[in-house]
Write an enzyme that holds these catalytic residues in place. Structure first.
Site, PDB file in Angstrom:
ATOM      1  CB  ALA A   9     -53.854  23.438  29.777  1.00 33.23           C
ATOM      2  CB  ALA A  10     -56.096  27.648  32.248  1.00 29.42           C
ATOM      3  CG  ASN A 124     -35.947  31.675  25.221  1.00 32.93           C
ATOM      4  OD1 ASN A 124     -36.548  31.264  24.229  1.00 32.93           O
ATOM      5  ND2 ASN A 124     -36.072  32.914  25.661  1.00 32.93           N
ATOM      6  CG  HIS A 155     -39.183  39.133  30.317  1.00 35.54           C
ATOM      7  ND1 HIS A 155     -37.807  39.285  30.385  1.00 35.54           N
ATOM      8  CD2 HIS A 155     -39.405  38.020  29.572  1.00 35.54           C
ATOM      9  CE1 HIS A 155     -37.230  38.287  29.718  1.00 35.54           C
ATOM     10  NE2 HIS A 155     -38.179  37.514  29.219  1.00 35.54           N
ATOM     11  CE  LYS A 159     -38.677  36.485  33.298  1.00 31.79           C
ATOM     12  NZ  LYS A 159     -39.195  35.099  33.304  1.00 31.79           N
TER      13      LYS A 159
END
Length: 267
Positions: A9-10, A124, A155, A159
């Site tokens: 979540a962070a 995706n 990207h 990545k």
């Protein structure tokens, strides 16, 4: 409301998932996890995401986060199968946006689905990218292998995997249309005196730089003309919104392993 847990979540994607869930009229944030030792443990997930208090603390205790949950969204780069097993055991639907799954991991997801799990796993989650998959399939079918195909993806500079899972899927779509083999017929980059391009190859090229969220292009070229199909993502919200649609799809779906083409009715 569909009680939903966000894994990681962070992280950059996790924060956008939290923010979109908090704005959703159909989903509610019920849990948020991070890795053991994360500096965000114990903090409010909504405040970390910059969208106000969610009254949900980020925890490394997955079992605790899953209490009372209906669904899990996971874009994490590791521990995907372990998290999915735990979520399925609690009766949760699972949405997986991780792109670098190994063949054996994909096989385990399929086995879990055979045994009653409801899972969406997609390269995706973007609605636009999934439309691109369909358009590329139609273009490859209509144009045929007389056309040279080159795929480019760009990207952000953080990545870790290359090519992107989306680029891999785009090449697979062309291979399926032409009865080609990805492992044999996709050529990753070119360097030196490599000779003329052969007629039986798909070029694959990965670019990295800055904060690019995700650009993908498929080029069909033949003497006299060129067809280019391109999707550019300018915000991670496009993936988050697709993931939320996948959750809404799964809570009504029969057990099975689905992708975003199923969610969007594009099959």
């Amino acid at each position: 409301m569909i009680q939903t847990v966000v894994i990681g979540a962070a992280g950059r994607m996790g924060r956008r998932l939290v923010a979109n869930i908090m704005e959703s009229p159909t989903l509610a944030l019920s849990g948020a996890t991070e890795y053991a030792g994360s500096p965000f443990l114990g903090q409010d997930a909504g405040l970390v995401a910059g969208c106000g208090e969610a009254k949900v603390k980020i925890t490394a205790d997955l079992d605790k986060a899953l209490e009372g949950a209906d669904a899990v969204i996971n874009f994490a780069t590791s521990g995907v199968i372990e998290t999915t097993r735990a979520a399925v055991a609690k009766g949760c639907a699972v949405v997986i946006g991780t792109t670098a799954l190994k063949p054996e991991e994909k096989a385990e997801l399929a086995e879990l689905a055979k045994n009653g799990a409801r899972i969406v796993s997609a390269y995706n989650m973007s609605v636009g990218v999934n439309l691109l998959f369909k358009l590329v399939k139609e273009a490859a079918t209509i144009l045929g292998p007389a056309y040279d195909v080159e795929i480019t993806e760009m990207h952000h500079n953080q990545k870790k995997d290359a090519p992107s899972g989306t680029a891999v899927r785009l090449a697979e779509v062309v291979c399926e249309a032409w009865n080609w083999d990805y492992d044999k017929d996709v050529r990753h980059g070119r360097e030196g005196l490599v000779g003329a391009r052969t007629k039986h190859e798909i070029g694959m090229h990965s670019l990295r730089g800055g904060d690019v969220v995700g650009d993908h292009s498929v080029i069909f070229a033949i003497n006299g003309e060129r067809v280019e199909l391109t999707h550019k993502a300018s915000s991670r919200d496009t993936f988050a919104k697709g993931a939320l649609r996948a959750v809404e799809f799964l809570v009504k779906a029969q057990p099975g392993l689905y992708d975003m083409q199923d969610v969007l009715g594009l099959k």
